[in-house]
Enzyme design. Structure first.
Site, PDB file in Angstrom:
ATOM      1  N   LEU A 221      28.046  56.786  40.072  1.00 51.55           N
ATOM      2  CA  LEU A 221      29.280  57.782  39.616  1.00 51.55           C
ATOM      3  C   LEU A 221      29.191  58.859  40.231  1.00 51.55           C
ATOM      4  CD1 LEU A 221      29.740  57.086  35.806  1.00 51.55           C
ATOM      5  CD2 LEU A 221      31.060  56.157  37.728  1.00 51.55           C
ATOM      6  N   CYS A 276      38.809  53.842  43.402  1.00 54.58           N
ATOM      7  CA  CYS A 276      37.522  54.059  42.547  1.00 54.58           C
ATOM      8  C   CYS A 276      37.356  55.735  42.294  1.00 54.58           C
ATOM      9  CB  CYS A 276      36.648  53.518  43.208  1.00 54.58           C
ATOM     10  SG  CYS A 276      36.390  51.790  43.400  1.00 54.58           S
TER      11      CYS A 276
HETATM   12  P1  NAD Z   1      39.109  43.849  42.572  1.00 59.11           P
HETATM   13  O1  NAD Z   1      40.307  44.061  41.584  1.00 59.11           O
HETATM   14  O2  NAD Z   1      39.651  43.806  43.998  1.00 59.11           O
HETATM   15  O3  NAD Z   1      38.534  42.396  42.192  1.00 59.11           O
HETATM   16  C1  NAD Z   1      37.988  42.192  40.835  1.00 59.11           C
HETATM   17  C2  NAD Z   1      38.265  40.552  40.611  1.00 59.11           C
HETATM   18  O4  NAD Z   1      37.826  40.094  39.451  1.00 59.11           O
HETATM   19  C3  NAD Z   1      39.655  40.253  40.563  1.00 59.11           C
HETATM   20  O5  NAD Z   1      40.044  39.274  41.552  1.00 59.11           O
HETATM   21  C4  NAD Z   1      39.793  39.624  38.972  1.00 59.11           C
HETATM   22  O6  NAD Z   1      40.771  38.553  39.018  1.00 59.11           O
HETATM   23  C5  NAD Z   1      38.327  39.471  38.983  1.00 59.11           C
HETATM   24  N1  NAD Z   1      37.951  39.027  37.427  1.00 59.11           N
HETATM   25  C6  NAD Z   1      38.301  40.101  36.536  1.00 59.11           C
HETATM   26  N2  NAD Z   1      37.834  39.682  35.431  1.00 59.11           N
HETATM   27  C7  NAD Z   1      37.404  38.352  35.732  1.00 59.11           C
HETATM   28  C8  NAD Z   1      36.693  37.378  34.868  1.00 59.11           C
HETATM   29  N3  NAD Z   1      36.312  37.588  33.445  1.00 59.11           N
HETATM   30  N4  NAD Z   1      36.276  36.198  35.279  1.00 59.11           N
HETATM   31  C9  NAD Z   1      36.538  35.815  36.462  1.00 59.11           C
HETATM   32  N5  NAD Z   1      37.215  36.849  37.390  1.00 59.11           N
HETATM   33  C10 NAD Z   1      37.504  37.827  36.917  1.00 59.11           C
HETATM   34  O7  NAD Z   1      38.200  44.919  42.158  1.00 59.11           O
HETATM   35  P2  NAD Z   1      37.267  45.659  43.548  1.00 59.11           P
HETATM   36  O8  NAD Z   1      37.970  46.528  44.157  1.00 59.11           O
HETATM   37  O9  NAD Z   1      36.417  44.314  44.096  1.00 59.11           O
HETATM   38  O10 NAD Z   1      36.028  46.338  42.546  1.00 59.11           O
HETATM   39  C11 NAD Z   1      35.134  45.654  41.534  1.00 59.11           C
HETATM   40  C12 NAD Z   1      34.121  46.849  41.146  1.00 59.11           C
HETATM   41  O11 NAD Z   1      33.359  47.224  42.175  1.00 59.11           O
HETATM   42  C13 NAD Z   1      34.914  47.851  40.444  1.00 59.11           C
HETATM   43  O12 NAD Z   1      34.026  48.361  39.255  1.00 59.11           O
HETATM   44  C14 NAD Z   1      34.862  49.005  41.520  1.00 59.11           C
HETATM   45  O13 NAD Z   1      34.748  50.200  41.028  1.00 59.11           O
HETATM   46  C15 NAD Z   1      33.487  48.753  42.163  1.00 59.11           C
HETATM   47  N6  NAD Z   1      33.624  49.019  43.532  1.00 59.11           N
HETATM   48  C16 NAD Z   1      34.731  48.750  44.592  1.00 59.11           C
HETATM   49  C17 NAD Z   1      34.641  49.439  45.797  1.00 59.11           C
HETATM   50  C18 NAD Z   1      35.883  49.076  46.678  1.00 59.11           C
HETATM   51  O14 NAD Z   1      35.789  49.473  47.866  1.00 59.11           O
HETATM   52  N7  NAD Z   1      36.961  48.480  46.111  1.00 59.11           N
HETATM   53  C19 NAD Z   1      33.365  49.736  46.315  1.00 59.11           C
HETATM   54  C20 NAD Z   1      32.353  50.036  45.647  1.00 59.11           C
HETATM   55  C21 NAD Z   1      32.548  49.659  44.235  1.00 59.11           C
HETATM   56  C1  UGA Z   2      34.856  55.239  48.554  1.00 60.97           C
HETATM   57  C2  UGA Z   2      33.163  55.881  48.735  1.00 60.97           C
HETATM   58  O1  UGA Z   2      33.377  56.289  50.114  1.00 60.97           O
HETATM   59  C3  UGA Z   2      32.638  54.604  48.780  1.00 60.97           C
HETATM   60  O2  UGA Z   2      31.020  54.814  49.240  1.00 60.97           O
HETATM   61  C4  UGA Z   2      32.613  53.786  47.562  1.00 60.97           C
HETATM   62  O3  UGA Z   2      31.630  52.678  47.266  1.00 60.97           O
HETATM   63  C5  UGA Z   2      33.869  53.487  47.034  1.00 60.97           C
HETATM   64  O4  UGA Z   2      34.769  54.670  46.926  1.00 60.97           O
HETATM   65  C6  UGA Z   2      34.027  52.941  45.765  1.00 60.97           C
HETATM   66  O5  UGA Z   2      33.223  53.278  45.005  1.00 60.97           O
HETATM   67  O6  UGA Z   2      34.910  52.284  45.701  1.00 60.97           O
HETATM   68  P1  UGA Z   2      36.811  54.197  49.654  1.00 60.97           P
HETATM   69  O7  UGA Z   2      37.607  54.680  48.581  1.00 60.97           O
HETATM   70  O8  UGA Z   2      37.002  52.769  49.943  1.00 60.97           O
HETATM   71  O9  UGA Z   2      35.331  54.131  49.306  1.00 60.97           O
HETATM   72  O10 UGA Z   2      37.157  54.901  50.953  1.00 60.97           O
HETATM   73  P2  UGA Z   2      36.755  56.373  51.284  1.00 60.97           P
HETATM   74  O11 UGA Z   2      36.801  56.372  52.809  1.00 60.97           O
HETATM   75  O12 UGA Z   2      35.724  57.123  50.650  1.00 60.97           O
HETATM   76  O13 UGA Z   2      38.234  57.309  51.142  1.00 60.97           O
HETATM   77  C7  UGA Z   2      38.755  57.517  50.014  1.00 60.97           C
HETATM   78  C8  UGA Z   2      39.749  58.383  50.056  1.00 60.97           C
HETATM   79  O14 UGA Z   2      39.570  59.670  50.533  1.00 60.97           O
HETATM   80  C9  UGA Z   2      40.938  58.022  51.203  1.00 60.97           C
HETATM   81  O15 UGA Z   2      42.076  58.243  50.702  1.00 60.97           O
HETATM   82  C10 UGA Z   2      40.686  58.864  52.303  1.00 60.97           C
HETATM   83  O16 UGA Z   2      41.591  58.924  53.156  1.00 60.97           O
HETATM   84  C11 UGA Z   2      40.381  60.070  51.574  1.00 60.97           C
HETATM   85  N1  UGA Z   2      39.559  61.072  52.688  1.00 60.97           N
HETATM   86  C12 UGA Z   2      38.332  60.586  53.101  1.00 60.97           C
HETATM   87  C13 UGA Z   2      39.820  62.205  52.957  1.00 60.97           C
HETATM   88  O17 UGA Z   2      41.078  62.629  52.452  1.00 60.97           O
HETATM   89  N2  UGA Z   2      39.081  63.126  53.563  1.00 60.97           N
HETATM   90  C14 UGA Z   2      38.002  62.545  53.970  1.00 60.97           C
HETATM   91  O18 UGA Z   2      37.208  63.515  54.797  1.00 60.97           O
HETATM   92  C15 UGA Z   2      37.363  61.301  53.854  1.00 60.97           C
END
Ligand code: NAD
Ligand code: UGA
Length: 460
Positions: A221, A276
């Site tokens: 976080l 996120c």
């Molecule tokens: P997402 O919505 O793309 O995928 C989550 C999936 O989980 C969905 O397909 C949903 O159908 C499935 N799901 C939910 N409950 C379920 C259950 N009980 N059984 C089976 N399937 C189930 O989400 P995401 O973007 O992959 O994010 C997942 C987690 O990772 C979040 O906590 C997010 O904060 C974290 N995270 C995301 C990113 C990112 O770039 N998207 C990066 C780092 C961390």
């Molecule tokens: C972000 C973090 O960078 C990852 O480390 C983290 O794992 C992830 O969130 C998560 O927890 O989901 P993401 O949101 O995929 O990744 O992409 P970023 O590259 O961080 O960009 C986030 C947003 O900020 C985008 O809209 C991007 O355009 C914007 N951004 C980024 C700016 O406006 N200025 C910058 O200098 C960088």
């Protein structure tokens, strides 16, 4: 302990790419990714060019691993039961009802996963928190697991994910660090070590950091909050630049050359999007309030407030430049994804900007190279439903939106063009030549600082 079978619950933006990379790097481990959404699983098993997640390099990894040691399946119970280690990579959105609504993380999906694991498991399991979770969630998961199933031992470890969309595969191949938090007990240390052995296959050992569970949960976080805070900081300066005659790109360069600050995440924009940053900071704000740290909560809340201000400021600028009136005028929005190289549009600035322009009576043409028409409509309809706009009014609003499959058609006969995603193809658009056929000369608004010429660029 040697892991032979991994199950990952959640085949989304995190579960799909992370498990594909583990499967590639550990060919002797069988990795099964499951999801309750069977249409998503079908797509993961379908054509390489139509996987549910678009990420550069992902299809190549899937080609090398799928049906060898990487499997996508809807048989959740079977995959859980057969595995030694289970990753929970399910979504953790902001709560929309109940205590903490609008702030706290909704842990329903994680809790349902834990219940499912407890119901099915007939042997000891290592349960890995991959989802981003509030600090001390592991305690809650442990309670659920042991209350529902006291016959087997569950070891909970936290292994937050730091990949960014658009560069997920690159980030997973060369992570800055891997965090593994677990209990300092014999079985806790064995579980940590089992996961370390997996990452050690391709991540240098000094980058794999083990720590206590709460530190791992909070570090995730805190990292997102610090990254988002840099963007809100630079965006706050972009507003000051516009008033004072300074240029934000020059200011960013100057600030970033101080090696103590560094150049990354200092690019001004129309506002950060993505699934996120907003939800994780709101969750942090909620946690701080919960612990009575009101000043700390307010400090972090400001990062979100500046981001909302930036999106609103951009939309207002368009309206102002069109003589304060966009009623019945057509405006093109180029870019719907929240950043380039992804098909993800969750929390994209384009949604709020479009909403404000529609509120003011405009017609909107939209083009994005990766986000599907149905997703664009879904994003807007969800926002309008959240704002309790009537279904009749929603239909009316949708009728004012046209979605195109190329930018040339989208910008024809428009009074304004706003570039909201930094897709490569937008950097070289010659607005002059494309608009030769138009009778109107549109005003160009650059929300990403990527165009050579524009009538308005953020921070200039
Ligand atoms: P997402 O919505 O793309 O995928 C989550 C999936 O989980 C969905 O397909 C949903 O159908 C499935 N799901 C939910 N409950 C379920 C259950 N009980 N059984 C089976 N399937 C189930 O989400 P995401 O973007 O992959 O994010 C997942 C987690 O990772 C979040 O906590 C997010 O904060 C974290 N995270 C995301 C990113 C990112 O770039 N998207 C990066 C780092 C961390
Ligand atoms: C972000 C973090 O960078 C990852 O480390 C983290 O794992 C992830 O969130 C998560 O927890 O989901 P993401 O949101 O995929 O990744 O992409 P970023 O590259 O961080 O960009 C986030 C947003 O900020 C985008 O809209 C991007 O355009 C914007 N951004 C980024 C700016 O406006 N200025 C910058 O200098 C960088």
């Amino acid at each position: 302990m040697k892991i032979k079978n991994i199950c990952c619950i959640g085949a989304g933006y995190v579960g799909g790419p992370t498990m594909a990379v583990i499967a590639l790097k550990c060919p002797e481990i069988k990795v099964t990714v499951v999801d309750k959404d069977s249409s998503k699983i079908e797509k993961w098993n379908g054509e390489y060019h139509a996987l549910p997640v678009y990420e550069p390099g992902l299809a190549d990894v899937i080609k090398k691993t799928r049906d060898k040691n990487l499997f996508f399946s809807s048989q959740i119970d079977k995959a859980i039961d057969e595995s030694d280690m289970i990753f929970m990579a399910v979504n953790t959105p902001t709560k929309i009802k109940g205590e903490g609504a609008g702030m706290a993380a909704d842990l329903t999906y994680v809790e349902n996963c834990a219940k499912n694991i407890a119901r099915v498991a007939s042997s000891d399991k290592i349960v890995v928190e991959k989802s981003t979770l509030p600090v001390r969630t592991a305690e809650r998961i442990k309670d659920i697991l042991s209350n529902y199933n006291s016959d087997v031992n569950f070891e909970i470890i936290s292994n937050p994910e730091f990949l960014a969309e658009g560069t997920a595969i690159k980030d997973l191949f060369k992570s800055d660090r891997v965090l593994i938090g677990g209990d300092n007990t014999k079985s806790g240390n064995e579980a940590i070590s089992a996961l370390v052995q997996i990452y050690k296959r391709w991540i240098p050992e000094e980058k794999i950091i083990t720590m206590n569970v709460w530190s791992a949960e909070l570090s995730k976080l805190a990292s997102n909050a610090m990254l988002a805070q840099r963007i809100s900081s630079i965006n706050s300066f972009s507003a000051l630049c516009e008033k004072s005659g300074a240029k934000i790109d020059e200011v960013s360069l100057a600030i970033g050359m101080d090696h103590r600050i560094g150049p990354k995440f200092l690019k001004a924009s129309v506002g950060f999007g993505g699934s996120c940053f907003k939800k994780d900071i709101l969750n942090l704000v909620y946690l701080c309030k919960y612990y009575g740290l009101d000043e700390v909560a307010e400090y972090w809340h400001q990062v979100i407030k500046i981001n909302d201000y930036q999106k609103n400021r951009f939309a207002e600028k368009i309206i102002d430049e069109l003589s304060g009136n966009v009623d019945n005028k057509t405006i093109a929005i180029l870019g719907w994804a929240f950043k380039k190289d992804t098909n993800d549009s969750r929390e994209s600035a384009s949604i709020e900007v479009t909403n404000k322009l529609i509120d003011s009576g405009a017609y909107i043409n939209i083009y994005d190279p990766m986000v599907k028409e149905s997703k664009i409509q879904e994003d807007l309809v969800s926002l309008w439903r959240l704002k309790t706009i009537s279904e009749k009014n929603i239909s009316l609003r949708l009728s004012k939106i046209k979605i195109f499959d190329n930018y040339s058609d989208a910008i024809k006969q428009t009074e304004a063009i706003a570039v909201l995603t930094e897709w490569e193809e937008f950097t070289s658009i010659s607005f002059e030549s494309v608009n030769m056929m138009s009778t109107i000369k549109p005003k160009i608004f650059d929300g990403r600082l990527i165009l050579k010429d524009s009538n308005y660029t953020i921070g200039r």
